[in-house]
Design a protein around this motif. Structure first.
Motif, mmCIF file in Angstrom:
data_model
loop_
_atom_site.group_PDB
_atom_site.id
_atom_site.type_symbol
_atom_site.label_atom_id
_atom_site.label_comp_id
_atom_site.label_asym_id
_atom_site.label_seq_id
_atom_site.Cartn_x
_atom_site.Cartn_y
_atom_site.Cartn_z
ATOM 1 N N ILE A 154 0.849 -1.193 0.000
ATOM 2 C CA ILE A 154 0.000 0.000 0.000
ATOM 3 C C ILE A 154 0.887 1.246 0.000
ATOM 4 C CG2 ILE A 154 -1.655 1.370 1.329
ATOM 5 C CD1 ILE A 154 -2.837 -1.220 2.391
ATOM 6 N N PHE A 155 0.657 2.103 -0.976
ATOM 7 C CA PHE A 155 1.343 3.395 -1.066
ATOM 8 C C PHE A 155 0.260 4.403 -1.423
ATOM 9 C CE2 PHE A 155 5.712 5.277 -1.966
ATOM 10 C CZ PHE A 155 5.261 6.586 -1.971
ATOM 11 N N GLU A 156 -0.214 5.106 -0.410
ATOM 12 C CA GLU A 156 -1.336 6.016 -0.614
ATOM 13 C C GLU A 156 -0.853 7.433 -0.907
ATOM 14 O OE1 GLU A 156 -4.018 5.715 2.679
ATOM 15 O OE2 GLU A 156 -4.681 3.702 2.131
ATOM 16 N N LEU A 157 -1.667 8.172 -1.622
ATOM 17 C CA LEU A 157 -1.338 9.559 -1.972
ATOM 18 C C LEU A 157 -1.944 10.508 -0.949
ATOM 19 C CD1 LEU A 157 -1.771 9.461 -5.852
ATOM 20 C CD2 LEU A 157 0.326 9.241 -4.503
ATOM 21 N N ALA A 194 4.882 -1.013 -6.605
ATOM 22 C CA ALA A 194 3.711 -0.959 -5.723
ATOM 23 C C ALA A 194 2.691 -1.968 -6.231
ATOM 24 C CB ALA A 194 3.106 0.438 -5.680
ATOM 25 N N ASP A 195 2.091 -2.686 -5.310
ATOM 26 C CA ASP A 195 1.099 -3.667 -5.694
ATOM 27 C C ASP A 195 -0.074 -2.976 -6.373
ATOM 28 O OD1 ASP A 195 0.176 -6.628 -5.235
ATOM 29 O OD2 ASP A 195 -1.539 -5.357 -4.738
ATOM 30 N N SER A 196 -0.461 -3.478 -7.519
ATOM 31 C CA SER A 196 -1.522 -2.835 -8.296
ATOM 32 C C SER A 196 -2.852 -2.847 -7.563
ATOM 33 C CB SER A 196 -1.663 -3.550 -9.647
ATOM 34 O OG SER A 196 -2.698 -2.988 -10.415
ATOM 35 N N ASP A 208 -4.366 4.093 -6.614
ATOM 36 C CA ASP A 208 -4.236 5.533 -6.862
ATOM 37 C C ASP A 208 -2.822 5.892 -7.300
ATOM 38 O OD1 ASP A 208 -6.870 5.885 -6.174
ATOM 39 O OD2 ASP A 208 -6.456 6.469 -4.102
ATOM 40 N N LEU A 209 -1.831 5.298 -6.650
ATOM 41 C CA LEU A 209 -0.440 5.561 -7.047
ATOM 42 C C LEU A 209 -0.192 5.041 -8.456
ATOM 43 C CD1 LEU A 209 2.440 6.509 -6.106
ATOM 44 C CD2 LEU A 209 2.866 4.094 -5.599
ATOM 45 N N LYS A 250 10.826 11.083 -13.213
ATOM 46 C CA LYS A 250 12.106 10.380 -13.325
ATOM 47 C C LYS A 250 12.114 9.079 -12.518
ATOM 48 C CE LYS A 250 13.945 13.624 -15.847
ATOM 49 N NZ LYS A 250 14.281 13.383 -17.272
ATOM 50 N N ILE A 251 11.048 8.855 -11.765
ATOM 51 C CA ILE A 251 10.958 7.621 -10.979
ATOM 52 C C ILE A 251 10.626 6.465 -11.922
ATOM 53 C CG2 ILE A 251 9.674 6.393 -9.173
ATOM 54 C CD1 ILE A 251 9.093 9.107 -7.901
ATOM 55 N N GLU A 252 11.391 5.397 -11.820
ATOM 56 C CA GLU A 252 11.088 4.192 -12.587
ATOM 57 C C GLU A 252 10.061 3.386 -11.776
ATOM 58 O OE1 GLU A 252 14.368 1.967 -14.173
ATOM 59 O OE2 GLU A 252 15.654 3.739 -14.207
ATOM 60 N N PHE A 253 8.812 3.484 -12.186
ATOM 61 C CA PHE A 253 7.718 2.865 -11.431
ATOM 62 C C PHE A 253 7.156 1.673 -12.172
ATOM 63 C CE2 PHE A 253 3.053 2.546 -10.939
ATOM 64 C CZ PHE A 253 3.013 2.098 -9.624
ATOM 65 N N GLN A 254 6.869 0.611 -11.407
ATOM 66 C CA GLN A 254 6.232 -0.564 -11.977
ATOM 67 C C GLN A 254 5.115 -1.058 -11.061
ATOM 68 O OE1 GLN A 254 6.533 -2.197 -14.926
ATOM 69 N NE2 GLN A 254 7.904 -0.524 -15.542
ATOM 70 N N PRO A 255 3.883 -1.145 -11.565
ATOM 71 C CA PRO A 255 2.810 -1.770 -10.777
ATOM 72 C C PRO A 255 3.014 -3.279 -10.784
ATOM 73 C CG PRO A 255 1.999 -1.194 -12.946
ATOM 74 C CD PRO A 255 3.406 -0.659 -12.877
ATOM 75 N N PHE A 256 2.772 -3.920 -9.657
ATOM 76 C CA PHE A 256 2.987 -5.360 -9.564
ATOM 77 C C PHE A 256 1.691 -6.101 -9.881
ATOM 78 C CE2 PHE A 256 3.856 -9.473 -7.709
ATOM 79 C CZ PHE A 256 5.205 -9.652 -7.974
#
Length: 499
Positions: free
Chosen positions: A167-170, A195-197, A202-203, A214-220
């Motif tokens: 969980i990564f909340e905004l 971050a887990d999809s 929201d993230l 510039k953040i390399e982000f990947q939903p899991f």
């Protein structure tokens, strides 16, 4: 021969409907028999097999839909297994190089804690984690201790930040962490974020639309209409690795609910635990992140020296640290097995905290046997869970423990979300693993296994403090609950393997 198509009269709608009503049970019965046969052929755990058969039989149509979404062993598991094997092959050469040093470290750990060292030996033999002695560890109680330490580490990062969260909340703390990550990424620090999809929708939506980030982000394991069944397999881990030598792991997600201040009293008091690790052991946390990253669509990277803590590290032999992890593709329920091994080595005390207690038969038996053999076994659960079904299912498993002498405490100050285990104040587990079937067999989970006198003493003291905010559940109190509640307990227990 001339055929006049118009001469062929179609069935009237009423006739078709009458035919369906009369014979629908034939294809439906074939479908039911096929699904039930598939469940039996898969050789599942017997309790899970019975649970799924009951769901399918007693919830017509809905049961089939639930099985499709959450019950099948899809190709995804075989993919997990293939990826795990490939990554193990890549790590094999480096693992063999460390073999002599690992054996030496295990001898030192045995000298420190005696037979309890077998947990570290198990993790090494299963190639889950190498034992490490040159580490410093710091217990972090609740979000008000973790977030300042995490933000400081992020702001002091020099070359890399790797984070993996369920969980990564905004919200306020989420945006503060996200802004800190963005600032570091802008100046050239490599920032990778998983971050887990399902847990962080929201993230996922926000960063997917930030084309200039510039953040390399990947939903899991993204959950879409065509991949609803994959929603059963979730990445429940909460880890961060900064510059390859500072690591965080535990139960605390990125969310305001973990900050217990007057400004957030509407979220309720949230009791949780994490640990900050500095030293050689962080290398294994880095490897776990790397393995998770390879399960996403992110651009692959090699674990070069810049991502690893140098060995030997600057710290003297201080804290023994290893990690137990498992996922749907693991060859065994390693998190559960490590816990069982630790419990079997207990001589004096066992202190467990978990928000969800839906144990395997092996865990329930281990706790009962330990208590009956004279070990003081204490289990702490939230007095009020965030899940109605889990709360009642958990209560159905408590009577045998109470009967055999296990002390069960119901934490009433707020929600007990910590996932910790302390054995004889010698070995501590701090991580993401709940004491339930989902954590043992389905989710991606990880826990730090630590032998450090100061940390174990602090963890045990925290347990004693939490007991002051708890009610002791006795057999008499359990039996005094209304028949209605105990009946609901029993009904929810039938679904326990599926929760």
């Amino acid at each position: 021969m001339n055929i006049e198509f118009g001469a062929i009269e179609p069935y009237h709608v009423s006739q078709v409907w009458e035919f369906i009503l009369q014979w629908y049970w034939i294809p439906l019965s074939i479908l039911y028999l096929g699904v039930i046969s598939t469940i039996l052929i898969e050789n599942r755990n017997p309790s899970k097999t019975v649970s799924w058969v009951m769901v399918i039989v007693f919830l017509p149509v809905i049961g089939l839909l639930l099985y499709y979404l959450f019950g099948q062993k899809f190709q995804k598991i075989r993919k997990f297994q293939r990826v795990n094997q490939h990554q193990a092959d890549l790590l094999d050469r480096e693992w063999k190089k460390l073999e002599p040093e690992m054996e030496q470290d295990l001898e030192t750990i045995e000298a420190w804690i005696g037979s309890a060292h077998r947990v570290f030996t198990f993790l090494k033999n299963e190639r889950l984690s190498s034992p490490s002695l040159r580490n410093q560890v710091k217990l972090l109680t609740n979000g008000e201790q973790k977030f300042p330490a995490l933000l400081e580490a992020i702001r002091n990062a020099r070359h890399s930040i790797h984070m993996e969260y369920y969980i990564f909340e905004l919200d306020q703390i989420g945006l503060e962490v996200l802004n800190a990550l963005e600032e570091k990424a802008k100046i050239g620090i490599k920032v990778r974020l998983i971050a887990d999809s399902f847990g962080s929708p929201d993230l996922d939506k926000y960063l997917s639309n930030q084309k200039h980030s510039k953040i390399e982000f990947q939903p899991f394991l993204p959950v879409t209409f065509t991949s609803l069944a994959n929603s059963n397999y979730r990445n429940h881990r909460k880890i961060a690795v900064i510059d390859g030598h500072i690591g965080f792991v535990g139960g605390i997600n990125i969310s305001d609910r973990y900050i217990n201040s007057p400004a957030y009293e509407n979220t309720g008091f949230w009791r949780d635990t994490s640990v900050m690790i500095e030293g050689e052991a962080v290398n294994m946390l880095q490897v776990n992140f790397w393995m998770a990253w390879n399960q996403t669509d992110g651009e692959p990277f090699m674990i070069s020296r810049e991502y690893l803590c140098p060995i030997p590290f600057k710290y003297p032999e201080q804290a023994a640290v290893s990690f137990t992890s498992s996922d749907p593709g693991s060859i065994g329920p390693f998190n559960m097995e490590a816990i069982l091994l630790a419990i079997s080595e207990a001589k004096d005390t066992i202190q467990l905290c978990t928000p969800y207690y839906i144990p395997s038969d092996e865990l329930s038996t281990a706790l009962q046997v330990a208590a009956a053999s004279g070990v003081q076994v204490e289990l702490m659960l939230p007095a009020e869970s965030d899940s109605y079904f889990v709360q009642h299912a958990s209560f159905s498993f408590l009577k045998p423990l109470l009967t055999r002498g296990v002390k069960v405490y119901l934490y009433k100050k707020g929600f007990m979300h910590a996932k910790t285990l302390c054995i004889d104040q010698k070995v501590a587990f701090i991580g993401t693993t709940n004491l339930d079937i989902r954590s043992f067999y389905i989710n991606f989970e990880i826990s730090a296994v630590i032998s450090d006198l100061e940390l174990c003493t602090q963890l045990s003291a925290a347990f004693e403090n939490d007991k002051m905010e708890s009610d002791l559940l006795t057999t008499a109190i359990w039996k005094s609950r209304s028949r209605w509640k105990r009946g609901v307990d029993s009904l929810c227990r039938l679904l326990a393997p599926l929760l």
